[in-house]
Design a protein around this motif. Structure first.
Motif, PDB file in Angstrom:
ATOM      1  N   THR A  76       0.842  -1.205   0.000  1.00 27.17           N
ATOM      2  CA  THR A  76       0.000   0.000   0.000  1.00 27.17           C
ATOM      3  C   THR A  76       0.868   1.242   0.000  1.00 27.17           C
ATOM      4  O   THR A  76       2.006   1.231   0.454  1.00 27.17           O
ATOM      5  CB  THR A  76      -0.878   0.034   1.263  1.00 27.17           C
ATOM      6  N   THR A  77       0.312   2.292  -0.532  1.00 26.38           N
ATOM      7  CA  THR A  77       1.030   3.562  -0.548  1.00 26.38           C
ATOM      8  C   THR A  77       1.076   4.126   0.866  1.00 26.38           C
ATOM      9  O   THR A  77       0.067   4.221   1.529  1.00 26.38           O
ATOM     10  CB  THR A  77       0.301   4.555  -1.468  1.00 26.38           C
ATOM     11  N   ARG A  78       2.300   4.481   1.299  1.00 28.25           N
ATOM     12  CA  ARG A  78       2.413   5.037   2.634  1.00 28.25           C
ATOM     13  C   ARG A  78       3.330   6.251   2.558  1.00 28.25           C
ATOM     14  O   ARG A  78       4.410   6.175   1.995  1.00 28.25           O
ATOM     15  CB  ARG A  78       3.012   3.986   3.577  1.00 28.25           C
ATOM     16  N   ARG A  79       2.875   7.334   3.098  1.00 29.73           N
ATOM     17  CA  ARG A  79       3.677   8.548   3.032  1.00 29.73           C
ATOM     18  C   ARG A  79       4.476   8.712   4.305  1.00 29.73           C
ATOM     19  O   ARG A  79       3.925   8.869   5.382  1.00 29.73           O
ATOM     20  CB  ARG A  79       2.779   9.769   2.830  1.00 29.73           C
ATOM     21  N   GLU A  80       5.789   8.593   4.170  1.00 35.54           N
ATOM     22  CA  GLU A  80       6.640   8.804   5.332  1.00 35.54           C
ATOM     23  C   GLU A  80       6.752  10.306   5.584  1.00 35.54           C
ATOM     24  O   GLU A  80       6.345  11.108   4.764  1.00 35.54           O
ATOM     25  CB  GLU A  80       8.022   8.205   5.078  1.00 35.54           C
ATOM     26  N   ARG A 114      12.154  12.302   4.835  1.00 39.80           N
ATOM     27  CA  ARG A 114      12.353  11.879   3.448  1.00 39.80           C
ATOM     28  C   ARG A 114      13.299  12.842   2.734  1.00 39.80           C
ATOM     29  O   ARG A 114      14.196  12.429   2.001  1.00 39.80           O
ATOM     30  CB  ARG A 114      11.000  11.837   2.730  1.00 39.80           C
TER      31      ARG A 114
END
Lengths: 239, 366
Positions: B12-16, B21
């Motif tokens: 799944t897409t996960r935004r750190e 980043r």
């Protein structure tokens, strides 16, 4: 079944050469469809029209029910069309991993990007070549890398222009398995192909293009039995 | 080949966190240098640069500041040419435009309330917007390859010619006389509001430290940008624009933005140059001036921002040393250096040295 791609009255000429002469074509969602025809029939031009690289002189292209005729190429890709070119269109100076990362970073970041890249390296059988420069891969590996990149944009429709060109029989068979796998997961596939054994392996329906228009359409058996198809390939039919 | 596509779709897409980043992008595929050794050397270089003024006279420190003034334009050209693959021969157009803008603004408004800082920011903005405009017409007009060099060179030469004929008294903007070929002078230096009285930063230690901070910030910022999505896409466009577009990237937008960034950085150089010397002339946009950034960037290595930065400072220092023996003589040596680079180390001499050092290090560890 619903149509994912509908092409109506598509025309395109370059000077005196007509590459699309009023093409009407419907592709059902979930299909695995091949497009065949002799050299110069207009197959690659038809792909370029679908991708928006050529603007049609007339006609409409509908994708998933929406008119995309006026959209630019990158906008069509974002709608869910992806492509693998006949000559591998990869980034030869970048590593295999970087090629995949560029393709996936539309929608993935950080650990998700790394995990997906690893999975796609495995999918394409390139785990051990991940850090190699893509330009040094064998021709078949470059083709698989490009298919993995094309899949990375999460397409609904995958266009493949001679995906097995230059491949060995074993590589061709593996590519066929790969495409079946993608199709099983819901990706509609439209492929231009000359290798009839490969067409037979992957395709349920086949369309024959000739002089920029649809010459015949049907199952692979119907096309093989079609009286005019062999003649146009041999160049003897007066059509 | 096996079929692990399930695994792919299951991820799944996960935004750190954006900050982590961004910091993570200090290292990456588009820049040379990673790990403790590299960052140790970078830290050492910054510390050495920071204590250098304590052991050097004011003139030499001012001279070092002068070298740093140009590095922003060089790094911007590195982004445009080395990363995005568009050889711009006209970065000096944005340099000169920002230089004149700084002069016009500060001569008319003065230095109160830290306005010189605002003038530098406005000059950068103007140069960046001008570059975006030129970039828009070039890239959306499908201009490619050598024609980008021709268009950009034409822009800078037109600006030079125009500014050179502004000698009459009618050529003024408010109090600022453009002054034709002799150029504009008399603008104030960079002035920082300070308790007890503004600090006017004439060439010397104060100006040097401001520039050092800007160079470090710009270098680290560009590393983060180039290793992030933006830089990856630029490199992809450079390598195969057709494929990049067929991955869904609006390549013309990326090229235009890169060109705008390069123009803004050239503008930073131009505004700082004018603040440093308190003058700007049309020749700063002329043919010779336009060619020099290409030499700096090519000799150092256009495809790596560290090589571009180091190469620019080294070549500038060498160029100035040679100028003692005659400016034409120095230009001949610069031309020879460019030829040597193209023939012997097309990726740049610094990049070649880095690559050589790395292979020696690996061989020694075996």
């Amino acid at each position: 079944m619903t149509a994912i791609l509908e092409v109506a009255g598509l025309r395109k000429s370059f000077g005196g050469v007509t590459v699309a002469d009023g093409i009407d074509f419907v592709l059902e969602r979930g299909a695995m469809h091949c497009l065949i025809g002799p050299n110069g029939a207009g197959k690659s031009s038809f792909f370029r029209l679908i991708l928006g690289e050529h603007a049609p002189d007339a006609g409409r292209i509908l994708f998933a029910g929406d008119d995309i005729t006026a959209l630019r190429s990158f906008q069509r890709i974002r709608r869910g069309i992806s492509v693998k070119f006949q000559v591998p269109g990869i980034f030869k100076a970048l590593s295999v991993r970087q090629n995949l990362e560029v393709a996936f970073q539309h929608h993935l970041h950080g650990q998700s990007l790394s995990a997906t890249t690893r999975a796609m390296l495995e999918f394409a059988g390139l785990e051990h070549e991940a850090d190699l420069q893509a330009g040094v891969l064998s021709h078949g590996q470059q083709q698989w890398l490009e298919i993995a990149m094309a899949v990375g944009v999460e397409p609904q429709l995958l266009l493949l222009d001679e995906p097995t060109a230059g491949m060995s029989p074993d590589e061709t068979r593996k590519t066929g398995e790969m495409l079946h796998d993608l199709n099983d997961r819901g990706i509609t596939i439209l492929a231009v192909e000359h290798d009839m054994a490969f067409v037979e392996q992957i395709s349920r329906r086949v369309t024959v293009l000739h002089f920029g228009s649809i010459f015949a359409e049907g199952t692979i058996a119907e096309i093989i039995d079609h009286p005019g198809v062999q003649e146009i390939y041999l160049g003897t039919a007066d059509v | 080949m096996n079929t692990r596509y399930n695994d792919v779709t299951a991820v799944t897409t996960r935004r750190e966190g954006s900050l982590w980043r961004a910091i993570g992008h200090l290292e990456g595929p588009q820049t040379i240098g990673r790990g403790p050794l590299f960052w140790g050397l970078v830290s050492l270089a910054i510390v050495a640069a920071a204590i250098y003024p304590l052991f050097a006279d004011a003139w030499t420190v001012g001279n070092a500041a002068y070298f740093m003034v140009w590095t922003f334009m060089a790094m911007g050209l590195g982004v445009v040419w080395g990363y995005a693959g568009a050889l711009s021969f006209g970065q000096t157009a944005f340099f000169g435009l920002a230089g004149y803008a700084y002069g016009v603004l500060t001569i008319n408004i003065g230095t109160a309330y830290g306005f010189t800082i605002a003038a530098i920011l406005l000059s950068i903005l103007l140069a960046g917007l001008f570059a975006l405009l030129i970039g828009y017409f070039m890239f959306y007009g499908r201009i490619r390859g050598v024609f980008i060099g021709i268009v950009t060179l034409s822009v800078t030469l037109v600006l030079e010619t125009f500014m050179a004929q502004t000698a009459g008294p009618q050529w003024r903007i408010g109090e600022a006389r453009l002054n034709g070929f002799n150029g504009m002078s008399g603008m104030p230096p960079l002035t920082i509001p300070w308790p007890g009285g503004d600090l006017a930063l004439f060439p010397g230690r104060g100006f040097y430290y401001v520039l050092l901070g800007l160079v470090v910030a710009c270098y680290l910022g560009l590393r983060m940008l180039l290793n992030a999505r933006f830089g990856n896409v630029l490199v992809a466009i450079r390598e195969n624009p057709h494929r990049a577009e067929m991955l869904g990237y609006d390549i013309r937008l990326y090229q235009t933005l890169a060109f705008g960034l390069g123009g803004a950085l050239a503008g930073l150089s131009g505004a700082l140059y004018t603040a440093w010397g308190q003058y700007i002339t049309p020749s700063s946009m002329g043919l010779t001036a336009a060619a020099l950034p290409i030499v700096w960037v090519a000799v150092g290595g256009r495809r790596d921002i560290t090589a571009t930065l180091l190469g620019t400072i080294l070549v500038l220092a060498g160029f100035q040393s040679l100028t003692i023996y005659g400016s034409q003589y120095a230009l001949v040596v610069m031309g020879s250096l460019l030829l040597l680079t193209v023939l012997a180390a097309p990726e740049g001499l610094i990049v070649a040295a880095m690559t050589g050092a790395r292979s020696l290090w690996r061989r020694a560890r075996r």
